[in-house]
Design a protein around this motif. Structure first.
Motif, short mmCIF file in Angstrom:
data_model
loop_
_atom_site.label_atom_id
_atom_site.label_comp_id
_atom_site.label_asym_id
_atom_site.label_seq_id
_atom_site.Cartn_x
_atom_site.Cartn_y
_atom_site.Cartn_z
N ILE A 138 0.90 -1.15 0.00
CA ILE A 138 0.00 0.00 0.00
C ILE A 138 0.94 1.20 0.00
CG2 ILE A 138 -1.75 1.32 1.25
CD1 ILE A 138 -2.79 -1.36 0.27
N CYS A 139 0.86 2.01 -1.04
CA CYS A 139 1.74 3.18 -1.17
C CYS A 139 0.90 4.43 -0.99
CB CYS A 139 2.43 3.18 -2.53
SG CYS A 139 3.39 1.69 -2.84
N ASP A 140 1.01 5.03 0.18
CA ASP A 140 0.22 6.22 0.54
C ASP A 140 1.08 7.46 0.30
OD1 ASP A 140 -1.29 8.23 1.67
OD2 ASP A 140 -1.78 7.08 3.48
N LEU A 141 0.74 8.23 -0.72
CA LEU A 141 1.53 9.39 -1.08
C LEU A 141 1.46 10.49 -0.02
CD1 LEU A 141 0.87 9.60 -4.93
CD2 LEU A 141 2.62 8.32 -3.67
N ASP A 142 0.53 10.38 0.93
CA ASP A 142 0.46 11.33 2.05
C ASP A 142 1.32 10.87 3.23
OD1 ASP A 142 -1.44 13.02 0.77
OD2 ASP A 142 -3.00 11.55 1.25
N CYS A 155 5.68 3.39 0.75
CA CYS A 155 5.01 2.09 0.61
C CYS A 155 5.25 1.24 1.84
CB CYS A 155 5.53 1.35 -0.62
SG CYS A 155 5.25 2.19 -2.19
N ARG A 156 4.22 0.52 2.25
CA ARG A 156 4.37 -0.42 3.35
C ARG A 156 3.78 -1.76 2.92
NH1 ARG A 156 -0.22 2.34 4.33
NH2 ARG A 156 -1.97 1.20 5.20
N LEU A 157 4.31 -2.82 3.47
CA LEU A 157 3.81 -4.14 3.13
C LEU A 157 2.39 -4.30 3.68
CD1 LEU A 157 7.01 -6.22 3.80
CD2 LEU A 157 5.85 -5.97 1.61
#
Length: 158
Positions: A138-142, A155-157
């Protein structure tokens, strides 16, 4: 002529038997696969919503420069992206002395900004050897990039 063919056949069998005895259970490694970067998939989000059209780059630094070309994909309407596994035939490389060091990066470009998605140094040739589980992000641009645990960027697994 038939005798010559039979002699060659016996020689090949003898060589194969010697290799099997010398290498033992490692004989299969000679014909195996070195996984340089396991299969990757993920979702890019911003403000809690999927980001369509973000450019996701997969960068691999291994062996000699340019050996593994950079790959790029665009996220779909659900913010999803994926990259197939990068692998090479093992050959004799598994028997040569040395330390395995593969630098793996996922970067994201969106709305004129560049984001460090994920950074990893892989030290083995195993499938899913990066974290001993599938690389689903999940890659959260915030998200503020972090350098702790399995989280080395936005990004986190999952």
């Amino acid at each position: 002529m038939a005798r010559s063919s039979a002699s060659r056949y016996r020689l090949v069998l003898l060589v194969a038997a010697v290799i099997s005895v010398v290498l033992g259970t490692n004989a299969m490694a000679l014909f195996g696969t070195n996984v340089i970067f396991s299969e990757v998939s993920g979702t890019v989000i911003k403000n809690g919503k999927p980001v369509e059209g973000a450019k996701v780059l997969q960068i691999t630094l291994w062996s000699k420069p340019g050996e593994v070309p950079e790959k790029a994909v665009l996220t779909d309407k659900n913010g999803q992206f994926s990259f197939p596994e990068i692998s090479r035939p093992a050959g004799f490389s598994n028997f040569l002395p040395g330390e395995i060091t593969i630098v793996q990066k996922i970067n994201i470009e969106f709305d004129g900004k560049e984001y460090r998605g994920w950074l990893n140094t892989k030290t083995n040739y195993e499938r899913e050897g990066e974290r001993n589980r599938p690389l689903r992000f999940i890659c959260d641009l915030d998200h503020t990039p972090s350098n702790t645990g399995d989280d080395f960027g936005v990004c986190r697994l999952a």
